[in-house]
Design an enzyme around this catalytic site. Structure first.
Site, short mmCIF file in Angstrom:
data_model
loop_
_atom_site.label_atom_id
_atom_site.label_comp_id
_atom_site.label_asym_id
_atom_site.label_seq_id
_atom_site.Cartn_x
_atom_site.Cartn_y
_atom_site.Cartn_z
N ASP A 1 44.93 33.03 21.88
CA ASP A 1 45.78 34.10 21.33
C ASP A 1 47.06 34.32 22.13
O ASP A 1 47.54 35.45 22.25
CB ASP A 1 44.99 35.43 21.22
CG ASP A 1 43.69 35.25 20.45
OD1 ASP A 1 43.74 34.62 19.38
OD2 ASP A 1 42.65 35.72 20.92
N LYS B 1 50.60 30.57 20.20
CA LYS B 1 50.96 29.15 20.07
C LYS B 1 51.67 28.90 18.74
O LYS B 1 52.59 28.10 18.66
CB LYS B 1 49.70 28.27 20.15
CG LYS B 1 49.06 28.27 21.52
CD LYS B 1 47.77 27.48 21.56
CE LYS B 1 46.63 28.20 20.90
NZ LYS B 1 46.13 29.38 21.59
N GLY C 1 42.10 30.68 13.73
CA GLY C 1 42.97 31.72 13.14
C GLY C 1 44.45 31.75 13.53
O GLY C 1 44.78 32.23 14.60
N HIS C 2 45.33 31.22 12.72
CA HIS C 2 46.75 31.40 12.99
C HIS C 2 47.50 31.81 11.73
O HIS C 2 47.12 31.49 10.62
CB HIS C 2 47.38 30.15 13.62
CG HIS C 2 46.90 28.86 13.07
ND1 HIS C 2 46.06 28.03 13.77
CD2 HIS C 2 47.11 28.26 11.89
CE1 HIS C 2 45.79 26.97 13.03
NE2 HIS C 2 46.42 27.09 11.89
N GLN D 1 42.78 27.69 20.86
CA GLN D 1 42.19 28.40 22.01
C GLN D 1 43.05 28.23 23.28
O GLN D 1 44.25 28.03 23.17
CB GLN D 1 40.74 27.96 22.25
CG GLN D 1 39.78 28.40 21.14
CD GLN D 1 39.67 27.42 19.99
OE1 GLN D 1 39.62 26.23 20.18
NE2 GLN D 1 39.63 27.92 18.77
P1 IMP Z 1 33.38 29.69 19.66
O1 IMP Z 1 34.64 28.89 19.81
O2 IMP Z 1 33.26 30.34 18.31
O3 IMP Z 1 32.15 28.93 20.03
O4 IMP Z 1 33.47 30.92 20.68
C1 IMP Z 1 33.39 30.73 22.08
C2 IMP Z 1 34.36 31.62 22.84
O5 IMP Z 1 35.68 31.24 22.54
C3 IMP Z 1 34.27 33.10 22.45
O6 IMP Z 1 34.51 33.88 23.60
C4 IMP Z 1 35.38 33.27 21.44
O7 IMP Z 1 35.84 34.62 21.38
C5 IMP Z 1 36.42 32.35 22.04
N1 IMP Z 1 37.37 31.86 21.04
C6 IMP Z 1 37.16 30.93 20.10
N2 IMP Z 1 38.27 30.72 19.38
C7 IMP Z 1 39.22 31.53 19.89
C8 IMP Z 1 40.61 31.73 19.59
O8 IMP Z 1 41.20 31.10 18.72
N3 IMP Z 1 41.23 32.67 20.38
C9 IMP Z 1 40.62 33.35 21.38
N4 IMP Z 1 39.35 33.17 21.69
C10 IMP Z 1 38.65 32.27 20.96
#
Ligand code: IMP
Length: 451
Positions: free
Chosen positions: A12, A15, A39-40, A227
């Site tokens: 977040d 990017k 999510g973008h 991420q």
């Molecule tokens: P997962 O990617 O759904 O397995 O989540 C693992 C960790 O990565 C969690 O703490 C999520 O909140 C974090 N996470 C996954 N995608 C994002 C993103 O796009 N932005 C911020 N945090 C993310």
């Protein structure tokens, strides 16, 4: 050449702004890891598009590639493509045959495991999209790949091997009742159809070969990391991480382009002017806290810190896009950024949300940490040690709130904000390429162009 965009914090960082900004000069936009957890929001021609899987560049008519390092939920893929088509676009999306497929049981298992982990303090606060369980199956050599969807015989063989294992896990270990998400025949029918559509629309590519050819033809490639570095499975705050490599190395393994190609290009580290976090785990520069995410939070943080946190959260819109839950916020964490600069080899940084901090009398940064009585300049390798780190803060004079729509050049940026940016750039040994000064993508000061 390639330009790789990498989040330098916890995701977040904004990017999408940089991808949008330079996307016009690009021929191909590639995602190299993650899936529909990303999510973008893309704004193009006055219209807003929300995407979680499809590379954002397709909105501008670029070729969008989901690399072999991605995990692909075909249902999301086609939903996003169909939505774009409904809005009059003609998205050109390619998917690596080597990319792994998220199946319905992955999502179910993601949810169950988080529930079980939340009884202790191990839950990562995942997005629930089945990302972790799919990468687990990839590493366990029991995954289903995009290429398998194109061959019904192989698909059935793979499902017949793996689904009974998942069903037993769900029923016998976790004690839940299973449904069609664990039914070989139902899955076979649905995923065979996805495969047919992928074939009909000529979407499947041998990613490395496809991209190497484009590079040889002189195309400009943008590698769009999702991420951020501190939630990288290898270099992040394990176990509070995502299951892939958002770092620059992932741009090689996740596409099939060699490090010599990626390394000849630019690597832009995206930095948010403060820290924000979704999920659990330590956060040494955190201000205040958020129930259910900040460890041991009982709402008894100093009132001025909570006030600052609320200010930054509200000004920066730090609420989850999907869930609306408040994000944890804190001052900029320089040890985290030095770690990111080293791991990724940033050739430049793009600093966003500088306007969010405007109006504060004082802006702090966590310059270093103290761990076991010693000052350290970068993140320790274990999350437990990271949790013991105390941030040593440096204070900067705040900058005034101005009409940021008038800020077009470096000189237009308030002087104290420039001092802050110079400090960050000097500490990371990387020049500032862009400065995000407002919610609109146009509110960006561009100091250099990667192309
Ligand atoms: P997962 O990617 O759904 O397995 O989540 C693992 C960790 O990565 C969690 O703490 C999520 O909140 C974090 N996470 C996954 N995608 C994002 C993103 O796009 N932005 C911020 N945090 C993310």
């Amino acid at each position: 050449m390639t330009v790789t965009i990498v989040g330098s914090q916890l995701g977040d960082e904004g990017k999408g702004r940089v991808v949008d900004l330079f996307g016009g000069d690009v021929d191909v936009v590639v995602r190299y890891q993650g899936g529909d957890n990303a999510g973008h929001t893309v704004v193009h021609g006055g219209t807003e598009y929300k995407l979680s899987l499809v590379p954002s560049g397709v909105v501008r008519g670029k070729v969008g590639v989901l690399g072999n390092g991605c995990v692909v939920n075909p249902a999301t893929l086609f939903e996003e493509i169909d939505k774009l088509r409904d809005r009059g676009l003609d998205p050109d999306v390619r998917v690596a045959e080597r990319a792994h497929v998220i199946l319905p049981y992955h999502r179910v298992l993601d949810g169950i495991e988080e529930d079980v982990k939340s009884e202790g303090d191990l839950a990562a606060g995942t997005t629930g999209r089945g990302i972790g369980p799919t990468y687990e199956d990839k590493a366990g050599r029991r995954g289903v790949r995009i290429g398998d969807l194109l061959d019904p015989e192989i698909l059935r063989e793979r499902l017949e091997y793996v689904v009974p294992q998942k069903k037993a896990l769900a029923e016998d270990v976790f004690g839940i009742e299973t449904d069609e998400a664990f039914d070989v025949d139902a899955l076979f029918e649905q995923y065979r159809e996805f495969g047919e559509r992928i074939a009909d629309e000529n979407m499947a590519v041998d990613c490395g070969t496809f991209l190497a050819e484009r590079v040889a033809e002189g195309d400009e490639l943008m590698m769009e990391g999702a991420q951020g570095t501190s939630i990288d499975i290898d270099h992040g705050i394990y176990p509070y991480v995502t299951s892939s490599n958002p770092t620059t190395g992932g741009a090689c393994t996740g596409t099939g382009l060699p490090p010599t190609t990626v390394g000849q290009g630019e690597v832009i580290g995206i930095v948010k002017a403060y820290t924000s976090r979704v999920g659990t785990g330590p956060l040494p520069t955190e201000l205040g806290g958020v129930e259910g995410q900040t460890p041991d939070y009982e709402g008894d943080q100093p009132a001025d810190e909570e006030e600052l946190a609320t200010f930054i959260r509200d000004e920066g819109g730090e609420y989850g896009t999907v869930t609306g839950r408040p994000r944890r916020v804190g001052w900029l964490d320089m040890p985290m950024l030095r770690h990111a600069a080293r791991v990724n080899g940033f050739t430049a940084i793009a600093v966003n949300h500088v306007d969010v901090l405007a109006g504060l009398d004082e802006v702090k940064v966590g310059h270093s940490y103290t761990l076991n009585g010693e000052e350290i300049m970068t993140m320790p390798a274990t999350t437990e040690k990271w949790g013991e780190c105390e941030a040593n803060f440096r204070s900067f004079d705040g900058w005034e709130d101005v009409d940021w729509t008038d800020v077009e050049t470096w000189e237009d940026i308030p002087e104290n904000a420039r001092t802050y940016l110079d400090y960050v750039s000097e500490q990371l040994d990387a020049p500032v390429m862009t400065v995000g000064c407002g919610p609109d993508r146009n509110d960006t000061v561009v100091l250099d162009d990667p192309f």
